[in-house]
Write an enzyme that holds these catalytic residues in place. Structure first.
Site, PDB file in Angstrom:
ATOM      1  CD1 TRP A 186     -85.417  41.840  41.902  1.00  0.00           C
ATOM      2  CD2 TRP A 186     -87.265  41.830  40.642  1.00  0.00           C
ATOM      3  NE1 TRP A 186     -85.045  41.522  40.613  1.00  0.00           N
ATOM      4  CE2 TRP A 186     -86.150  41.511  39.823  1.00  0.00           C
ATOM      5  CE3 TRP A 186     -88.540  41.884  40.070  1.00  0.00           C
ATOM      6  CZ2 TRP A 186     -86.285  41.253  38.457  1.00  0.00           C
ATOM      7  CZ3 TRP A 186     -88.668  41.628  38.704  1.00  0.00           C
ATOM      8  CH2 TRP A 186     -87.547  41.317  37.919  1.00  0.00           C
ATOM      9  CD  GLU A 227     -86.034  39.215  45.077  1.00  0.00           C
ATOM     10  OE1 GLU A 227     -87.124  39.835  45.069  1.00  0.00           O
ATOM     11  OE2 GLU A 227     -85.918  38.062  44.621  1.00  0.00           O
ATOM     12  CE  LYS A 229     -83.267  38.094  37.858  1.00  0.00           C
ATOM     13  NZ  LYS A 229     -84.649  37.967  37.488  1.00  0.00           N
ATOM     14  CG  ASP A 260     -84.885  34.703  44.401  1.00  0.00           C
ATOM     15  OD1 ASP A 260     -84.412  33.617  44.024  1.00  0.00           O
ATOM     16  OD2 ASP A 260     -86.011  35.109  44.031  1.00  0.00           O
ATOM     17  CG  HIS A 263     -82.299  36.523  42.420  1.00  0.00           C
ATOM     18  ND1 HIS A 263     -83.036  37.633  42.714  1.00  0.00           N
ATOM     19  CD2 HIS A 263     -83.073  35.784  41.594  1.00  0.00           C
ATOM     20  CE1 HIS A 263     -84.216  37.572  42.115  1.00  0.00           C
ATOM     21  NE2 HIS A 263     -84.258  36.452  41.437  1.00  0.00           N
ATOM     22  CG  HIS A 287     -88.141  36.025  47.231  1.00  0.00           C
ATOM     23  ND1 HIS A 287     -88.322  36.895  46.181  1.00  0.00           N
ATOM     24  CD2 HIS A 287     -89.013  36.413  48.193  1.00  0.00           C
ATOM     25  CE1 HIS A 287     -89.255  37.777  46.508  1.00  0.00           C
ATOM     26  NE2 HIS A 287     -89.672  37.518  47.723  1.00  0.00           N
ATOM     27  CG  ASP A 295     -83.827  33.510  38.948  1.00  0.00           C
ATOM     28  OD1 ASP A 295     -84.251  32.748  39.824  1.00  0.00           O
ATOM     29  OD2 ASP A 295     -84.223  34.678  38.803  1.00  0.00           O
ATOM     30  CG  ASP A 297     -88.048  31.874  39.517  1.00  0.00           C
ATOM     31  OD1 ASP A 297     -87.854  31.918  40.734  1.00  0.00           O
ATOM     32  OD2 ASP A 297     -87.703  32.799  38.742  1.00  0.00           O
ATOM     33  CG  ASP A 327     -89.882  34.556  43.657  1.00  0.00           C
ATOM     34  OD1 ASP A 327     -90.774  34.409  42.803  1.00  0.00           O
ATOM     35  OD2 ASP A 327     -88.961  35.395  43.541  1.00  0.00           O
TER      36      ASP A 327
END
Ligand code: RNT
Ligand code: ZN
Length: 419
Positions: A186, A227, A229, A260, A263, A287, A295, A297, A327
């Site tokens: 990434w 990955e 995004k 992800d 993303h 992820h 995003d 997280d 993640d």
């Protein structure tokens, strides 16, 4: 086995049997499903290259909860603690800047398997398998917000070298641990404002990846993943490695795509992408995270999309093809608690999916009995899967139910609060 847990389990088994579901088979499958625990929740994505280094690259860990891991020893202890509270055998996902550099500065284009040997030894001793990531952020050479797509060939070459070295390290991890290491690429590359050379940066990235993959690794030991995004903070207007970019690259070059869950656009879900990608790529890396408005997280919890992801993995018969990694990085709460909540939620989602009365549901669907399909899906939601998860924990010698809260509080009082 606690009598109440056993009794609740026996009742649940009978209830599931009545809709044609074999609970023991589901538990066997769950037990074989590793979850890759990201090392970076324990220290807010700081790494050990430069302990005071700032996290850059459009990602952010917000919060200042005390007790973050400051050394390799602390980080390993915290992961071990979290693993004790999670049933089953799992993986640890490392980033290149978590190497054991012995107090010396080793730049990204100099890293070698030897810097990760102590991680491999630790994993072997504990029975974990490892996954790996090159680290293309939090570095002076990524300060422009560009790495593998940078217009300056010298900077591009630096990162190409770093990624090739990271792939070699991943290969060595897989070889020594006897389990294929998923190596994820990434990069933060993008720009804050209107960009007129969109094509050029993407051409640069494509060429960099081509060079990176010229070095051939052994598929038995490692697999590459790429990955995409949507955007990063401070890089809102353009992302070089978009979903289309990597999906195209992955399909053309047979490279695993990482999805992800944070993303994509906030209402776009990854669960529905699984069955499409699997028709064109042999495997997928996930992820799993929880974006809140962006995003962000946040810690993974048992929500609708998590369940949908698990259901799609099981319904597509892809338990062996979809690699589940977590993640997220929430620095505002107890970090070991963050791990345990996230993994337990993921396992609960997978268990519910494995316990689905799928044969009956498919029969209804094929006959056009859509009310019946809906009703059975609704009933499945409140079937006693919780009793089965509790039994699974007890059988594995792991604390059942919310009692793990006090256990984590104890570790906090004795260990992390003293840091
Ligand atoms: C960033 C990506 C990436 C990182 C980790 C640390 O948006 O999700 O996977 O979170 O590599
Ligand atoms: Zn990610």
């Amino acid at each position: 086995m606690d009598e109440k847990i056993q009794k609740a389990f026996d009742l649940a088994v009978a209830e599931y049997a009545a809709v044609g579901v074999d609970v023991n088979k589901a538990l066997d499958q769950l037990d074989k499903l590793p979850i890759s625990l990201h090392c970076w929740q324990a220290d807010d994505v700081t790494g050990f290259e430069n302990p005071d280094g700032a996290l850059t690259g459009g990602i952010q860990a917000t919060g200042n909860y005390p007790g973050k891991a400051r050394t390799i020893e602390e980080l390993r202890a915290d992961i071990d603690k979290a693993m004790q509270l999670i049933p089953g055998n799992h993986r640890v996902n490392l980033h290149a800047f978590y190497g054991d550099f012995g107090g010396k500065f080793v730049d990204r284009d100099q890293i070698e398997p030897k810097h990760f040997q102590s991680w491999i030894d630790w994993a072997k001793e504990k029975g974990y398998k490892l996954d790996f990531n090159c680290t293309c952020f939090s570095h002076p050479k990524s300060a422009d917000g560009l790495t593998l797509s940078h217009p300056d060939p010298e900077i591009r070459n630096f990162w190409i070298e770093h990624v090739i070295r990271s792939r070699k390290i991943a290969e060595e991890m897989g070889r020594q641990l006897g389990s294929k290491c998923m190596h994820n690429i990434w990069i933060p590359d993008g720009s804050k404002d209107v960009t007129v050379n969109r094509l050029q940066y993407r051409k640069n990235l494509k060429e960099s990846l081509d060079k990176i993959f010229e070095y051939k690794t052994n598929d038995e030991y490692m697999l590459d993943c790429i990955e995409s995004k949507l955007f990063g903070v401070g890089l809102e207007s353009y992302t070089v490695g978009s979903h289309e970019f990597y999906m195209g690259y992955g399909m053309k070059n047979n490279v695993v795509v990482t999805l992800d869950s944070g993303h994509f656009h906030p209402t776009e879900i990854i669960s529905d992408k699984i069955s499409s990608l699997l028709l064109f790529l042999p495997e997928i890396m996930l992820h799993v995270t929880r974006g809140v408005r962006w995003d962000s997280d946040h810690v993974v919890i048992l929500n609708e999309e998590l369940l949908a992801i698990a259901q799609e993995i099981v319904r597509a018969d892809a338990v062996d093809k979809v690699h589940v990694g977590l993640d997220y990085f929430d620095a505002s709460i107890n970090r070991i608690g963050a791990y345990v909540v996230g993994v337990r939620a993921t396992q609960r989602a997978l268990l519910q999916a494995l316990l689905e009365p799928i044969a009956k549901l498919r029969e209804y669907e094929s006959k056009g009995q859509f009310f019946e399909r809906m009703a059975l899906l609704e009933e499945a939601k409140s079937m006693p899967w919780g009793a089965i998860y509790n039994y699974y924990c007890a059988k594995k010698g792991v604390i059942v139910g919310e009692s793990y809260i006090t256990d984590i509080e104890k570790y906090e009082a004795e260990v992390t609060s003293k840091r």
